[in-house]
Motif scaffolding. Structure first.
Motif, PDB file in Angstrom:
ATOM      1  N   CYS A 153       0.894  -1.133  -0.094  1.00 63.28           N
ATOM      2  CA  CYS A 153       0.050   0.020   0.076  1.00 63.28           C
ATOM      3  C   CYS A 153       0.652   1.377  -0.076  1.00 63.28           C
ATOM      4  O   CYS A 153       1.832   1.214   0.434  1.00 63.28           O
ATOM      5  CB  CYS A 153      -0.928  -0.213   1.038  1.00 63.28           C
ATOM      6  SG  CYS A 153      -1.825  -1.417   1.335  1.00 63.28           S
ATOM      7  N   SER A 154       0.238   2.520  -0.415  1.00 66.44           N
ATOM      8  CA  SER A 154       1.034   3.595  -0.475  1.00 66.44           C
ATOM      9  C   SER A 154       0.212   4.829  -0.086  1.00 66.44           C
ATOM     10  O   SER A 154      -1.047   4.733  -0.549  1.00 66.44           O
ATOM     11  CB  SER A 154       1.855   3.891  -1.745  1.00 66.44           C
ATOM     12  OG  SER A 154       0.880   3.920  -2.869  1.00 66.44           O
ATOM     13  N   ILE A 155       0.789   5.906   0.147  1.00 68.45           N
ATOM     14  CA  ILE A 155      -0.051   7.185   0.222  1.00 68.45           C
ATOM     15  C   ILE A 155       0.628   7.887  -1.299  1.00 68.45           C
ATOM     16  O   ILE A 155       1.815   8.225  -1.281  1.00 68.45           O
ATOM     17  CB  ILE A 155       0.424   8.046   1.310  1.00 68.45           C
ATOM     18  CG1 ILE A 155      -0.037   7.234   2.611  1.00 68.45           C
ATOM     19  CG2 ILE A 155      -0.209   9.421   1.391  1.00 68.45           C
ATOM     20  CD1 ILE A 155       0.532   7.977   4.003  1.00 68.45           C
ATOM     21  N   CYS A 156      -0.355   8.332  -1.988  1.00 68.76           N
ATOM     22  CA  CYS A 156      -0.085   8.967  -3.287  1.00 68.76           C
ATOM     23  C   CYS A 156      -0.373  10.264  -3.179  1.00 68.76           C
ATOM     24  O   CYS A 156      -1.791  10.730  -3.070  1.00 68.76           O
ATOM     25  CB  CYS A 156      -0.686   8.125  -4.343  1.00 68.76           C
ATOM     26  SG  CYS A 156      -0.049   6.364  -4.586  1.00 68.76           S
ATOM     27  N   ILE A 157       0.366  11.090  -3.498  1.00 67.61           N
ATOM     28  CA  ILE A 157       0.244  12.681  -3.558  1.00 67.61           C
ATOM     29  C   ILE A 157       0.717  13.253  -4.880  1.00 67.61           C
ATOM     30  O   ILE A 157       1.890  13.250  -4.990  1.00 67.61           O
ATOM     31  CB  ILE A 157       0.618  13.215  -2.586  1.00 67.61           C
ATOM     32  CG1 ILE A 157       0.196  12.680  -0.951  1.00 67.61           C
ATOM     33  CG2 ILE A 157      -0.019  15.102  -2.367  1.00 67.61           C
ATOM     34  CD1 ILE A 157       0.806  13.439   0.286  1.00 67.61           C
ATOM     35  N   GLY A 158      -0.016  13.777  -5.869  1.00 71.77           N
ATOM     36  CA  GLY A 158       0.485  14.244  -6.997  1.00 71.77           C
ATOM     37  C   GLY A 158      -0.093  16.114  -7.163  1.00 71.77           C
ATOM     38  O   GLY A 158      -0.987  16.333  -6.519  1.00 71.77           O
ATOM     39  N   PHE A 159       0.766  16.748  -7.735  1.00 75.16           N
ATOM     40  CA  PHE A 159       0.712  18.084  -8.005  1.00 75.16           C
ATOM     41  C   PHE A 159       0.615  18.516  -9.523  1.00 75.16           C
ATOM     42  O   PHE A 159       1.480  17.961  -9.998  1.00 75.16           O
ATOM     43  CB  PHE A 159       1.820  18.959  -7.168  1.00 75.16           C
ATOM     44  CG  PHE A 159       1.721  18.795  -5.777  1.00 75.16           C
ATOM     45  CD1 PHE A 159       0.985  19.256  -5.169  1.00 75.16           C
ATOM     46  CD2 PHE A 159       2.669  17.677  -5.203  1.00 75.16           C
ATOM     47  CE1 PHE A 159       1.049  19.007  -3.549  1.00 75.16           C
ATOM     48  CE2 PHE A 159       2.593  17.489  -4.126  1.00 75.16           C
ATOM     49  CZ  PHE A 159       1.992  18.012  -2.938  1.00 75.16           C
ATOM     50  N   SER A 160      -0.400  18.991  -9.942  1.00 73.84           N
ATOM     51  CA  SER A 160      -0.573  19.500 -11.369  1.00 73.84           C
ATOM     52  C   SER A 160      -0.827  20.828 -11.485  1.00 73.84           C
ATOM     53  O   SER A 160      -1.202  21.380 -10.727  1.00 73.84           O
ATOM     54  CB  SER A 160      -1.512  18.565 -11.905  1.00 73.84           C
ATOM     55  OG  SER A 160      -2.896  18.999 -11.251  1.00 73.84           O
ATOM     56  N   GLN A 161      -0.221  21.339 -12.671  1.00 72.27           N
ATOM     57  CA  GLN A 161      -0.430  22.806 -12.761  1.00 72.27           C
ATOM     58  C   GLN A 161      -1.730  22.919 -13.627  1.00 72.27           C
ATOM     59  O   GLN A 161      -1.951  22.494 -14.687  1.00 72.27           O
ATOM     60  CB  GLN A 161       0.762  23.478 -13.805  1.00 72.27           C
ATOM     61  CG  GLN A 161       0.525  25.040 -13.919  1.00 72.27           C
ATOM     62  CD  GLN A 161       1.565  25.649 -14.740  1.00 72.27           C
ATOM     63  OE1 GLN A 161       2.869  24.973 -15.225  1.00 72.27           O
ATOM     64  NE2 GLN A 161       1.731  26.892 -15.019  1.00 72.27           N
ATOM     65  N   THR A 162      -2.466  23.626 -12.795  1.00 73.27           N
ATOM     66  CA  THR A 162      -4.006  23.970 -13.433  1.00 73.27           C
ATOM     67  C   THR A 162      -4.595  25.376 -13.700  1.00 73.27           C
ATOM     68  O   THR A 162      -5.504  25.620 -14.228  1.00 73.27           O
ATOM     69  CB  THR A 162      -5.004  23.262 -12.483  1.00 73.27           C
ATOM     70  OG1 THR A 162      -4.764  23.551 -11.204  1.00 73.27           O
ATOM     71  CG2 THR A 162      -4.914  21.686 -12.663  1.00 73.27           C
ATOM     72  N   ALA A 163      -3.539  26.179 -13.355  1.00 69.74           N
ATOM     73  CA  ALA A 163      -3.754  27.597 -13.524  1.00 69.74           C
ATOM     74  C   ALA A 163      -2.553  28.465 -14.114  1.00 69.74           C
ATOM     75  O   ALA A 163      -1.582  28.032 -14.000  1.00 69.74           O
ATOM     76  CB  ALA A 163      -4.495  28.208 -12.225  1.00 69.74           C
ATOM     77  N   GLY A 164      -2.760  29.686 -14.557  1.00 74.17           N
ATOM     78  CA  GLY A 164      -1.678  30.299 -15.034  1.00 74.17           C
ATOM     79  C   GLY A 164      -1.552  30.244 -16.468  1.00 74.17           C
ATOM     80  O   GLY A 164      -2.000  29.205 -17.030  1.00 74.17           O
ATOM     81  N   ASP A 165      -0.586  31.013 -16.939  1.00 72.67           N
ATOM     82  CA  ASP A 165       0.240  30.708 -18.381  1.00 72.67           C
ATOM     83  C   ASP A 165       0.680  29.134 -18.732  1.00 72.67           C
ATOM     84  O   ASP A 165       1.306  28.857 -17.803  1.00 72.67           O
ATOM     85  CB  ASP A 165       1.003  31.726 -18.666  1.00 72.67           C
ATOM     86  CG  ASP A 165       0.692  33.182 -18.558  1.00 72.67           C
ATOM     87  OD1 ASP A 165      -0.477  33.548 -18.947  1.00 72.67           O
ATOM     88  OD2 ASP A 165       1.614  34.003 -18.331  1.00 72.67           O
ATOM     89  N   GLY A 166      -0.071  28.703 -19.790  1.00 72.44           N
ATOM     90  CA  GLY A 166       0.469  27.284 -20.142  1.00 72.44           C
ATOM     91  C   GLY A 166      -0.124  26.242 -19.216  1.00 72.44           C
ATOM     92  O   GLY A 166       0.552  25.186 -19.404  1.00 72.44           O
ATOM     93  N   ALA A 167      -1.041  26.553 -18.372  1.00 75.45           N
ATOM     94  CA  ALA A 167      -1.633  25.428 -17.739  1.00 75.45           C
ATOM     95  C   ALA A 167      -2.204  24.370 -18.743  1.00 75.45           C
ATOM     96  O   ALA A 167      -3.068  24.734 -19.438  1.00 75.45           O
ATOM     97  CB  ALA A 167      -2.434  25.838 -16.548  1.00 75.45           C
ATOM     98  N   THR A 168      -1.561  23.072 -18.406  1.00 80.49           N
ATOM     99  CA  THR A 168      -2.262  21.932 -19.248  1.00 80.49           C
ATOM    100  C   THR A 168      -2.799  20.795 -18.397  1.00 80.49           C
ATOM    101  O   THR A 168      -3.526  19.842 -18.807  1.00 80.49           O
ATOM    102  CB  THR A 168      -1.220  21.373 -20.018  1.00 80.49           C
ATOM    103  OG1 THR A 168      -0.086  20.861 -19.038  1.00 80.49           O
ATOM    104  CG2 THR A 168      -0.495  22.308 -20.651  1.00 80.49           C
ATOM    105  N   GLY A 169      -2.698  20.986 -16.853  1.00 74.16           N
ATOM    106  CA  GLY A 169      -3.363  20.122 -15.918  1.00 74.16           C
ATOM    107  C   GLY A 169      -2.284  18.600 -15.882  1.00 74.16           C
ATOM    108  O   GLY A 169      -2.479  17.714 -15.350  1.00 74.16           O
ATOM    109  N   ALA A 170      -1.209  18.905 -16.414  1.00 72.29           N
ATOM    110  CA  ALA A 170      -0.116  17.868 -16.406  1.00 72.29           C
ATOM    111  C   ALA A 170       0.448  17.858 -15.080  1.00 72.29           C
ATOM    112  O   ALA A 170       0.574  18.858 -14.452  1.00 72.29           O
ATOM    113  CB  ALA A 170       1.157  18.200 -17.478  1.00 72.29           C
ATOM    114  N   PRO A 171       1.219  16.461 -14.558  1.00 74.91           N
ATOM    115  CA  PRO A 171       1.699  16.790 -13.234  1.00 74.91           C
ATOM    116  C   PRO A 171       2.986  17.294 -13.400  1.00 74.91           C
ATOM    117  O   PRO A 171       3.754  17.097 -14.221  1.00 74.91           O
ATOM    118  CB  PRO A 171       2.062  15.175 -12.939  1.00 74.91           C
ATOM    119  CG  PRO A 171       1.029  14.433 -14.023  1.00 74.91           C
ATOM    120  CD  PRO A 171       0.902  15.432 -15.150  1.00 74.91           C
TER     121      PRO A 171
END
Length: 382
Positions: A153-171
Motif C-alpha cells: 500500500c502507499s500514500i499517493c500525492i500528486g501536484f499538477s499545474q491547473t492555472a496560470g500561463d500554459g497550464a495543461t493539467g499535467a503533473p
C-alpha cells in the motif's frame, strides 16, 4: 524530532516544487506511526465495503482529511481526493469516519498527528501554490491494507499545474510513500526542477528465461494483458496498489506496468510525476497504441466531467460508471456518453516504464507487441 524542527528543515528549500515534495514527505513521516496503528488493529468495525465493492477503512478517511483540511487546505488551486465524499469527524469525540466509530485508543494519536500536520502547513507559506492542484489517494491499495498485505500500500500525492500561463493539467511534482514497510519506502520528484529523492528497497526483475518483469494486479488480468505479456516474453510480477507498482519499477522489481483497466487520477498523478523525474514514462495506453507511440499523459484538474473521455473507447464497469444501474452483470456496455462515467477514471489505460525500458528501441518493440496483442483481444480501456 519536534514539529518545529520539521518545519524549519522543510523551509530550507528555496524552490517551489522541491519544497512541496519535502513538505509532503514530512507529512507522510508524521502520519506513518498512526497509519501503522490503524493497520495492525484493523477489523470489521474499522473497515467496510463501499457501493462499488471496494474497501474503505478509517485510515483512508482520516489520512485524506488531515492532508486536505490541515495541510493543503486553501494553499492550492484545488484539492481532489479519492475519499472526498467521506464524512470525517476528528474534532469532537467519539471520532467517526462515515458510519465507522474510531476506537478510543486511537484518539490521542490522531490529536498529536493533527497538531503536527497543522504546524507543518506553515511551510507552504514560503511559496504561492495558487496555480497548482493536488490529487490524493490516502491509502492506495486499500484491499491489500485490509488483508494483511500492507507493504503493498502507499500514500499517493500528486501536484499538477491547473492555472496560470500554459497550464495543461499535467503533473509537475509528486510522492508515492509506503507507510507499512520497515523502514518506510518512498520516492518523490519534480522533473522541471531536477528533483529526485527517495528511500527505495532495491531488487531485481525476473530474468532468464524471460526478458523482464511485467507488473500486474494480484487478481485477474484481461486477455489483452495475457497476450501482451506472452508476446513480450516477460514474467508476470503480481502485486497490489498502482502506486506500489510504480515504486517497484524504480526498485528494479519490474520493467513495465501496462494496464487496460481499473485505475483513477489519484492513483497516477503523483506516480506520473515521480516516474518522469526518475527518467521513465507514464502515459495513456490508448494514445501510445493507436497514435504511433504517442506519449501523452492524463489531465489532472478538478472537474465534473472526464477530461480525457473518448466516446466508444471504454467499457462501463462498477468502478467507472456514475450510475451502477448502467452496468448489468454479464453484459458489456460501451461508454459512449461522457455523463455516464466518473470524472477521474483513467479510461485510456496506462503504460508505465522504467528508464531502461523507455529507449526508442524498446518503445518500438513494446508498441509492436501491443498491436499484436490487440489483434488477439482488444484492450478493455475501463
Amino acid at each position: 524530532m519536534s514539529g518545529f524542527q520539521r518545519v524549519n528543515r522543510a523551509r530550507l528549500s528555496p524552490r517551489m516544487l522541491e519544497n512541496v515534495c519535502m513538505v509532503s514527505k514530512e507529512a507522510c513521516d508524521i502520519m506513518t506511526p498512526m497509519v501503522r496503528q490503524f493497520y495492525y488493529a484493523l477489523n470489521g468495525e474499522t473497515s467496510k465495503l463501499k457501493d462499488d465493492k471496494s474497501v474503505f477503512t478509517i485510515a483512508d478517511g482520516i489520512v485524506q482529511h488531515l492532508l486536505v483540511e490541515n495541510l493543503f487546505g486553501s494553499h492550492f488551486d484545488a484539492v481532489v481526493g479519492e475519499e472526498e465524499d467521506s464524512n470525517v469527524n476528528i474534532t469532537t469525540r467519539p471520532y467517526t469516519v462515515d458510519d465507522l466509530v474510531v476506537p478510543e485508543e486511537f484518539n490521542d494519536s490522531i490529536d498529536a498527528v493533527k497538531a503536527q500536520i497543522s504546524e507543518l502547513a506553515s511551510c507552504l507559506d514560503t511559496h504561492s501554490y495558487k496555480n497548482i492542484s493536488v490529487f490524493i489517494d490516502p491509502i492506495d491499495g486499500t484491499r491489500e491494507f485490509a488483508t494483511n498485505k500492507g507493504e503493498q500500500c502507499s500514500i499517493c500525492i500528486g501536484f499538477s499545474q491547473t492555472a496560470g500561463d500554459g497550464a495543461t493539467g499535467a503533473p509537475v511534482a509528486g510522492i508515492v510513500y509506503r507507510p507499512i514497510t520497515e523502514p518506510a519506502t518512498w520516492a518523490a520528484g519534480a522533473k522541471s526542477e531536477g528533483v529526485m529523492m527517495g528511500h527505495l528497497s532495491m531488487g531485481s526483475a525476473p530474468n532468464a528465461p524471460h526478458k523482464g518483469g511485467f507488473l500486474t494486479s494480484n487478481g485477474s488480468i484481461s486477455k489483452f494483458i495475457e497476450h501482451l505479456m506472452s508476446g513480450m516474453e516477460f514474467a508476470r510480477v503480481p502485486s497490489g496498489g498502482a502506486g506500489n507498482k510504480m515504486l517497484m519499477l524504480l526498485e528494479g522489481k519490474g520493467n513495465c506496468y501496462i494496464q487496460d483497466r481499473g485505475v483513477s487520477r489519484w492513483d497516477t498523478c503523483g506516480a506520473e510525476a515521480v516516474i518522469e523525474a526518475y527518467g521513465g514514462t507514464l502515459n495513456k495506453l490508448s494514445n501510445f497504441a493507436l497514435n504511433n507511440q504517442e506519449l501523452s499523459g492524463y489531465t489532472y484538474r478538478k472537474s465534473t466531467a472526464n477530461a480525457d473521455f473518448v466516446p466508444g473507447l471504454s467499457n462501463l464497469t462498477p468502478y467507472n460508471a456514475k450510475n451502477k444501474s448502467d452496468v448489468k452483470k454479464g453484459e458489456t456496455v460501451v461508454a459512449s456518453d461522457i455523463n455516464a462515467v466518473k470524472p477521474y477514471s483513467n479510461l485510456c489505460g496506462i503504460i508505465a516504464l522504467d528508464k531502461s525500458s523507455s529507449t526508442p528501441e524498446n518503445l518500438a518493440a513494446i508498441h509492436s507487441a501491443i498491436l499484436k496483442a490487440s489483434d488477439l483481444s482488444k484492450p478493455a480501456y475501463d
